[in-house]
Design a protein around this motif. Sequence first.
Motif, short mmCIF file in Angstrom:
data_model
loop_
_atom_site.label_atom_id
_atom_site.label_comp_id
_atom_site.label_asym_id
_atom_site.label_seq_id
_atom_site.Cartn_x
_atom_site.Cartn_y
_atom_site.Cartn_z
N ARG A 1 45.31 26.40 34.64
CA ARG A 1 45.28 25.40 33.60
C ARG A 1 46.21 25.71 32.43
NH1 ARG A 1 40.56 25.81 31.73
NH2 ARG A 1 40.65 24.01 30.38
N LYS A 2 46.48 26.99 32.25
CA LYS A 2 47.36 27.35 31.14
C LYS A 2 48.47 28.26 31.65
CE LYS A 2 43.44 28.34 29.16
NZ LYS A 2 42.47 29.05 28.31
N ASN B 1 42.87 21.32 23.03
CA ASN B 1 44.21 20.98 22.61
C ASN B 1 44.09 19.81 21.67
OD1 ASN B 1 46.75 19.92 22.34
ND2 ASN B 1 47.19 19.82 24.52
N VAL C 1 42.94 16.33 28.24
CA VAL C 1 41.69 17.09 28.55
C VAL C 1 40.88 16.39 29.57
CG1 VAL C 1 39.53 17.59 27.45
CG2 VAL C 1 41.58 18.23 26.36
N TYR D 1 51.61 19.15 27.20
CA TYR D 1 50.16 19.14 27.08
C TYR D 1 49.57 18.11 28.02
CZ TYR D 1 51.20 22.04 23.19
OH TYR D 1 51.66 23.08 22.44
N ARG E 1 45.94 22.14 31.17
CA ARG E 1 45.79 21.91 29.74
C ARG E 1 47.13 22.01 29.04
NH1 ARG E 1 42.45 25.82 25.89
NH2 ARG E 1 40.73 25.21 27.22
N SER E 2 47.90 23.04 29.39
CA SER E 2 49.18 23.19 28.71
C SER E 2 50.15 24.04 29.50
CB SER E 2 48.98 23.82 27.32
OG SER E 2 48.44 25.10 27.44
#
Lengths: 539, 191
Positions: free
Chosen positions: A469-470, A45, A538, A535, A494-495
Motif C-alpha cells: 500500500r505504501k 492521507n 482511501v 495518492y 495509499r501512496s
Amino acid sequence: MFPEEVLEHVFSFLTSHTDRNSVSLVCKTWYEMERWCRKRVFIGNCYAVNPKVIIKRFPEVKGVELKGKPHFADFNLVPEGWGGFVWPWVVEFAKGYPWLEEIRLKRMVVSDECLEIVAKSFSKFRVLVLESCDGFSTDGLASIASHCRNLRVLDLRECEVEELSGHWLSHFPDSFTSLEVLNIACLGSEVSFSALERLVARSPKLKTLRLNRTVPLEKLSTLLQRAPQLIDFGTGSYSAEIRSDVYSSLKDAFSSCKNLKSLSGFWDVTPAYLPVVHSVCSQLTSLNLSYASTQSPELTKIRLVVLDCIEDTGLNTVSMTCKDLRELVVFPSEPFVGDAEVQLTEQGLVSVSQGCSKLQSVLYFCRQMSNSALISISKNRPNLTCFRLCIIEPTVPDYLTLEPLDVGFGSIVENCKQLTRLSMSGLLTDRVFEYIGTHAKNLDMLSIAFAGDSDLGLHHVLSGCDSLRKLEIRDCPFGDKALLANASKLEKMRSLWMSSCLVSFGACKLLGQKMPGLNVEVIDERENLNSLPEYAPVE
Amino acid sequence: MDQKRSTLSLFEDNDLATELRLGLPGTDDQPEIKSSLSSNKRSSSEMGSNICIDENESRLVPPAKEQIVGWPPVRSYRKNIFLLKRTESETGSGMYVKVSMDGAPYLRKLDLKMYTSYEELMKALQEMFKCIIGLYFEREGDNGSQHALSYEDKEGDWMLVGDVPWDIFMSSCKRLRIMKSCEVKGLGDSL
C-alpha cells in the motif's frame, strides 16, 4: 438478520479501521449502522478525501487521526510549503463535530490559529497528539492550556515548535487536574520549572511525563517525588557534577516509581548517574538511550533504542540478557562520517537475531553488510514483521564477496513470511525486486533508494506484492513503463513516492488523465528535479 | 541489450485496459514534454520550468546541493545533536571547505585537517568524486588525467593546488574546485 441493537452492540467491539471499513461494505444496512456508530476515524492521507464528506458520513465521531506529508518529508525530500495543512479540517470539525474529544496528527502543518480554534471549539476536548508536526508556536500551546479544561493528553512527538516563551505551561489553570500524558521532549528552550512542578503536583493521574533537554538532572528527583505513579518517564539532560546528595535523592525517587515501564531522554549522559536507574530496570519494557552516547547497562526490555556506540559487544550482551526483546533500533552516532570509529557491524544484528527469539522489528544503521549475515538473520528470525536496514554509504556491496545484496534481502522476504515493512539499502539489482515480488505477499510498505537497474525492478514489485500500500522510491532508474503498465495497482495503494527516478512528465500527465481516482502530483524545483508523489483514494 | 528487449516486452503483454502508452499507436514512445503543470491543489512558483527528459539518458542526476539530500535517512534533529556533540569535543574546530566538481550538481565538504599531505587529499577527493586528478606539478609529466584541482585562497584568487607547501595551502584554502584539465590554462599563471 440481526436486529439493529444487536448489530450495534457487535460493532462496538470493532476498533480497527480496516475491520470497520470491511463491515461497511457488506450491505447498505450495515453501512448505515456502522457509519452512525463509528467513534474514531482514521484518514491516512489528508488529501484523499474532503473533510465535509467525512463529517457527513460519520456524524458521531469523537476522535480523528490524520496524516499529511509523505514519509520522505522526514528526510528533507519534500519542499517547504508543500502542504499537509490541517486548517481546512479544523474549520470543518469546529462546525460539524462540536463534541470532538481527540485529535491525532502526523506530519501536518498546524498553525497557532488552528490550535486556538481547537482550544475554543470543543468543550469536551481531551487528547491532542502532534507527531512530526510544525507550523505552531508556544502561543498555540498556551491557547490549548488556557481553554481545554478537560485535557488529558498533550503529546508533542518530535515536532518543530517556534518557542517564543517558556510560560505557556502557566496557562493551565490551578483548577486543572486531569492531565495524564505530557510529552514536551521536542522543545528546545526552557519551560518554567515552577509551573511544571506545580502542574505535576496537581495531576494525580499523570502516567507519562517526558521532559525536554533543559530540565536539569538535579531537578528530576523533585518531579519524580511528585509523580511516583508514572509509567513512562523521559528525563531531561542527564548530566551533572557528581554529588552524592543528588545521586541518592535521585536513586530514592526512581525506587519509589513502582509502575515505571518506559524510560527515555538521557541527553548528555554522565555515566556515573546511570546506575540510579537500575532499581527500575527489571520492570522496564522500553528503553530509549538514543541520545546517550555511552554504552548501555544490561537491562531487560521489550523495546530498545540505542546508538551504535553500543557496538557489537553491547548487542551481544543484549542478545544474551534481553530475552523478551521485540524491537531493536540502532541509530548512527555519526551519520555523516565515512569511517566509523564505533565497532558496530552486521555482527551485532546477527547476535541479537540469534539470541532474542521474540524479535519482530528492526531498524538498524550500520556501515557494512553481507548476504550471509542477512541469510542468517532471516533463518534465525522468520517471525520478523518489520526489517529496516540502512547501510550508511549508498550502493555498497556485500563487503565479503563484493556482490550485490540481492540474495540476502531475497532470503529475508522468503523466510520472513509475515514481513509487512521493509527498507533496503546497499548495492541491489533488479533481481532483489524479483524476489520481493515473488515472496513478499504480506508487505505493506517498501522503501527503496539507489537500487535496481531498470523498469523491470519496479514492475516486479507492483505486479507481485499483493498487499503493498505504501511505496517510496528515491534515486532508482525506474521510468514510465512499469508505472503505466501497473496503473490499476496504484489505485489500490495509499501512496507512491518517486523522486530522482526517470519518470517523465508526460507519463505523469497521462496517468492523471487515465486514472481519475488517483491524485497525481509533480514537484519540480529549479534544479529540474523530477519528483512524483501519487495518492490513491482511501477506500 | 537482448535481455532488455525481451524483458520490456513483458509490458506489451499486459491487459490492454490497464496499459497506458504515450503517443499514438504505432509511433515511438518519445516522452518530450513542453508544457508546465498546473496543480489544482497548491500553487507553486517553481512549477513553470520546461522539462525535457531524454529517454536514453541513463545517468541519474543526484538532486543534492551539499551531501546527498536526505541520506542517510535520519531526522534533522538527530543530525544536529551529534554535530553539536562533535564540535564540542573536538580540540579546535575542523577546517571544512566546500568541494565542487565541474559538471556535478552536488557539493561535498571536506575537513582539511584530516589530511597531512597533498597525496592524502587527492586520494580522498578521487574516492569521493570517482575521478582522476592530476596535481599541478605532475602536469609537466602529463599523466593524462582529465581533471585538475584548483582552490580559492584567502584573497579570492583561484590557484592550482600543489604549488605551495601543504601547510601554507591548508591555511589559505577556502574552497576547492575540480575542473576539467582543458580549462586549466591561464589559471596557474595568475600568481
